[in-house]
Design a protein around this motif. Structure first.
Motif, PDB file in Angstrom:
ATOM      1  N   GLY A 253       5.754   4.667 -13.883  1.00 34.00           N
ATOM      2  CA  GLY A 253       4.276   4.461 -13.103  1.00 34.00           C
ATOM      3  C   GLY A 253       4.045   5.649 -12.663  1.00 34.00           C
ATOM      4  O   GLY A 253       4.712   6.603 -12.434  1.00 34.00           O
ATOM      5  N   CYS A 254       2.581   5.662 -11.980  1.00 33.91           N
ATOM      6  CA  CYS A 254       2.293   6.778 -11.124  1.00 33.91           C
ATOM      7  C   CYS A 254       1.480   6.445 -10.064  1.00 33.91           C
ATOM      8  O   CYS A 254       0.799   5.419  -9.959  1.00 33.91           O
ATOM      9  N   VAL A 255       1.309   7.439  -9.263  1.00 28.46           N
ATOM     10  CA  VAL A 255       0.370   7.685  -8.061  1.00 28.46           C
ATOM     11  C   VAL A 255      -0.797   8.484  -8.391  1.00 28.46           C
ATOM     12  O   VAL A 255      -0.516   9.580  -8.682  1.00 28.46           O
TER      13      VAL A 255
ATOM     14  N   ARG B  69       7.726  -6.343  -4.521  1.00 26.92           N
ATOM     15  CA  ARG B  69       6.665  -6.745  -5.383  1.00 26.92           C
ATOM     16  C   ARG B  69       5.581  -6.847  -4.230  1.00 26.92           C
ATOM     17  O   ARG B  69       5.705  -7.526  -3.169  1.00 26.92           O
ATOM     18  N   ILE B  70       4.232  -6.834  -4.689  1.00 27.30           N
ATOM     19  CA  ILE B  70       3.146  -7.309  -3.921  1.00 27.30           C
ATOM     20  C   ILE B  70       3.154  -8.872  -3.963  1.00 27.30           C
ATOM     21  O   ILE B  70       2.839  -9.361  -5.028  1.00 27.30           O
TER      22      ILE B  70
ATOM     23  N   SER C  27      -4.347   5.323  -5.870  1.00 25.12           N
ATOM     24  CA  SER C  27      -4.097   4.337  -6.602  1.00 25.12           C
ATOM     25  C   SER C  27      -2.594   4.287  -7.050  1.00 25.12           C
ATOM     26  O   SER C  27      -2.219   5.249  -7.616  1.00 25.12           O
ATOM     27  N   LEU C  28      -2.232   3.288  -6.933  1.00 17.41           N
ATOM     28  CA  LEU C  28      -0.785   3.037  -7.356  1.00 17.41           C
ATOM     29  C   LEU C  28      -0.796   2.345  -8.656  1.00 17.41           C
ATOM     30  O   LEU C  28      -1.377   1.111  -8.761  1.00 17.41           O
ATOM     31  N   GLN C  29      -0.173   2.723  -9.467  1.00 11.83           N
ATOM     32  CA  GLN C  29      -0.362   2.080 -10.811  1.00 11.83           C
ATOM     33  C   GLN C  29       1.116   1.785 -11.596  1.00 11.83           C
ATOM     34  O   GLN C  29       1.650   2.811 -12.008  1.00 11.83           O
ATOM     35  N   GLU C  30       1.453   0.571 -11.645  1.00  9.22           N
ATOM     36  CA  GLU C  30       2.517   0.128 -12.107  1.00  9.22           C
ATOM     37  C   GLU C  30       3.905   0.889 -11.461  1.00  9.22           C
ATOM     38  O   GLU C  30       4.665   1.274 -12.672  1.00  9.22           O
ATOM     39  N   ILE C  31       3.916   1.167 -10.601  1.00  7.71           N
ATOM     40  CA  ILE C  31       4.960   1.754  -9.897  1.00  7.71           C
ATOM     41  C   ILE C  31       6.400   1.101  -9.760  1.00  7.71           C
ATOM     42  O   ILE C  31       6.322   0.048  -9.194  1.00  7.71           O
ATOM     43  N   SER C  32       7.334   1.504 -10.350  1.00  5.93           N
ATOM     44  CA  SER C  32       8.757   0.696 -10.181  1.00  5.93           C
ATOM     45  C   SER C  32       9.564   1.749  -9.891  1.00  5.93           C
ATOM     46  O   SER C  32       9.577   3.206 -10.080  1.00  5.93           O
TER      47      SER C  32
ATOM     48  N   ASP D 236       1.128  -2.488  -8.173  1.00  2.00           N
ATOM     49  CA  ASP D 236      -0.428  -2.106  -8.254  1.00  2.00           C
ATOM     50  C   ASP D 236      -1.164  -2.016  -6.906  1.00  2.00           C
ATOM     51  O   ASP D 236      -1.128  -3.140  -6.556  1.00  2.00           O
ATOM     52  N   LEU D 237      -1.584  -1.217  -6.731  1.00  2.00           N
ATOM     53  CA  LEU D 237      -2.352  -1.098  -5.280  1.00  2.00           C
ATOM     54  C   LEU D 237      -3.518  -0.158  -5.163  1.00  2.00           C
ATOM     55  O   LEU D 237      -3.271   0.994  -5.647  1.00  2.00           O
ATOM     56  N   LYS D 238      -4.594  -0.519  -4.771  1.00  2.06           N
ATOM     57  CA  LYS D 238      -5.720   0.472  -4.641  1.00  2.06           C
ATOM     58  C   LYS D 238      -6.158   0.316  -3.538  1.00  2.06           C
ATOM     59  O   LYS D 238      -6.490  -0.409  -2.726  1.00  2.06           O
TER      60      LYS D 238
END
Lengths: 285, 253
Positions: free
Chosen positions: A76-78, A228-229, A18-23, A41-43
């Protein structure tokens, strides 16, 4: 085909990755700050095959480095299994674009490397090395050096080396970009078979849309800098698929239409800047 | 075959010229010996074991000194390559120190260690340490980053990463530095031995001078050249070839 955030088969389980708000931003050689990845943001669900496509310079390779823990995001975090990634770990193995096979080790020793680092016993290592070399059809080349192999064979060594540490997540960075068409077709089949046999989660970066559609359960399209996605495509075409399938081609066409906008934008930026300012950090050696 | 032919012609010519000049007796034989004289000196030296002893003593010293240099140099070089502060400070110092001929450490070594073997070893270490360190530092920097990333990615860290990845990955880049370090070690050793009653080749060389025995002087010089060449041209060339073969690199020549 539809645009959906999650794989429908496993919507209720915890995502594998889960990628949360990764910059991620970094300083270019000219001193300005460049935003490479912007709020990603990607799950990714367990056992899912996700392909990331985007124009070069969209930060997709860098994203794999972040998931592998080789580099921290700016913000952000992984999360892997809901645990925050703080560094490299053998639950996530990255297959580099340039492979990074160790030329001083034989094929078998390369495959064994990760297990050796884990402190696995010699007998167990040997057994597993043989198993994974068989899986990629390279048993006979156990005692060769990697430079004695063809590009496609080296690619398979890298795959076996990654699989041998038995990671939950396999990260692949344009692994087949440098191969000829026939070898690539063959490796697509093998990768699909191995994926089906081992049930690994795969995040696969490529700039080849057809390849992405042929392999992925889902294709995630990235915008040009900052990455960006832009859109996600759920690929529910039956497997096994082939690059020449009409359905694959048609779906790829739809993805490509959107990708083309980004490519045009990247060309425009490159034209205006004269040159690309800097390579992605860590993307190339 | 052609190469062998060229060698034969060149060295045959050189030998002939030497014989001719010696036979013309322009200079007395204690200043310009004949090839036979040198041959006899070699034979005599090996016969009474004095050359064997000198070679053994010198080799032992150079191996100890060079060994210390390699170990210290690797640690130093890696440290300098991996730390920006060390690179700017220690790195700069090392480069400037390299302009100092190693024998300049001799007076200092004498005062520190006294007139003994340790003083010689110190000069040998100072002579080769810097090239090993600089080679190690360069090797570590030239080494493609992907190997260290791949190693970390596969679960290696700390000493494991150094031993199984960083060191082998930088070997082809440091082997020429190790070779250069050897050459410096060998030269420093002979120089230091000439300054002190020490049993080594350097001393035997000086003894020839003291006895006005030019044949013996030339004989020992030949020995020093031969040993240096054997290690340089055979041992290190062999290691280089082996690495190149293993890595799939083409031979440098």
């Amino acid at each position: 085909m539809a645009t959906l955030p999650l794989h429908p088969l496993s919507t209720n389980s915890i995502p594998k990755v889960s990628l949360q708000e990764i910059s991620l931003s970094y300083k270019t050689s000219s001193g300005q700050r460049l935003l490479a990845l912007d709020h990603i943001d990607l799950k990714v669900n367990p056992g899912e095959f996700v392909c990331i496509v985007g124009p070069s310079g969209c930060g997709k390779s860098t994203l794999l480095h972040l998931i592998a823990g080789l580099q921290p995001p700016t913000s952000g975090c992984v999360l892997v299994d809901d645990n925050r990634v703080e560094g490299p770990g053998t639950d996530r193995i990255l297959i580099f674009q340039d492979l990074g096979l160790f030329p001083w080790l034989k094929v078998g020793e390369n495959v064994e490397f990760g297990m050796k680092m884990k402190g696995m016993s010699k007998a167990e290592r040997r057994e597993k090395t043989e198993y994974y070399l068989r899986l990629v059809h390279l048993s006979q080349f156990k005692d060769s050096y990697t430079h004695q192999l063809s590009g496609g064979m080296r690619q398979r060594v890298a795959l076996a080396r990654a699989l041998a540490t038995e990671p939950d997540v396999l990260l692949m960075d344009e692994p087949f970009a440098a191969l000829d068409a026939q070898t690539r077709d063959l490796l697509h089949d093998e990768l699909e078979r191995i994926w089906a046999e081992t049930g690994r989660t795969i995040i696969f970066v490529t700039h080849n849309v057809r390849e992405a559609v042929r392999l992925g359960d889902r294709v995630v399209l990235f915008t040009f800098r900052p990455g960006r996605i832009k859109r996600e495509f759920l690929i529910d075409l039956p497997r096994p698929r082939h690059l020449e399938d009409a359905t694959v081609a048609q779906t790829a066409g739809e993805v490509l239409k959107e990708l083309r906008e980004e490519i045009n934008r990247s060309l425009e930026v490159e034209y205006n800047e004269g040159v690309r300012p800097h390579v992605e950090p860590g993307a190339e050696q | 075959m052609k190469r062998v032919g060229r060698y034969v012609i060149f060295y045959g010519g050189l030998f002939g010229l030497w014989t001719l000049l010696a036979e013309l007796k322009i200079w007395p034989p204690y200043l310009f010996p004949t090839p036979w004289g040198v041959g006899e000196a070699l034979y005599a030296g090996f016969q009474d074991h004095s050359f064997w002893i000198a070679i053994a003593v010198s080799m032992r010293r150079v191996l100890i000194g060079y060994g210390i240099s390699v170990v210290l140099g690797m640690i130093l070089g890696l440290g300098v390559a991996s730390n920006k502060f060390l690179e700017e400070t220690v790195g700069g110092l090392l480069v400037s120190l390299q302009s100092l001929p190693s024998i300049c450490w001799w007076p200092l070594a004498l005062l520190w260690f006294g007139l003994n073997q340790n003083a010689i070893l110190f000069v040998v270490v100072m002579g080769s340490l810097l090239s090993v360190t600089i080679a190690m530092e360069d090797g570590r920097k030239q080494m493609p980053k992907i190997y260290s990333m791949a190693g970390r990615n596969l679960g290696a860290s700390g000493f494991q990463l150094f031993w199984h990845v960083l060191l082998p990955a930088s070997l082809p880049y440091i082997v020429s530095g190790l070779k250069q370090g050897w050459a410096f070690a060998w030269r420093s050793l002979i120089t230091a031995e000439m300054l002190y009653m020490s049993l080594g080749l350097g001393q035997v060389l000086m003894m020839g001078r003291d006895l006005n025995d030019m044949s013996a002087v030339i004989a020992v010089m030949l020995l020093i050249i031969t040993i240096g060449y054997i290690v340089d041209g055979l041992v290190f060339k062999g290691i280089e070839r082996h690495l190149q073969h293993k890595w799939g690199l083409l031979p440098a020549t």
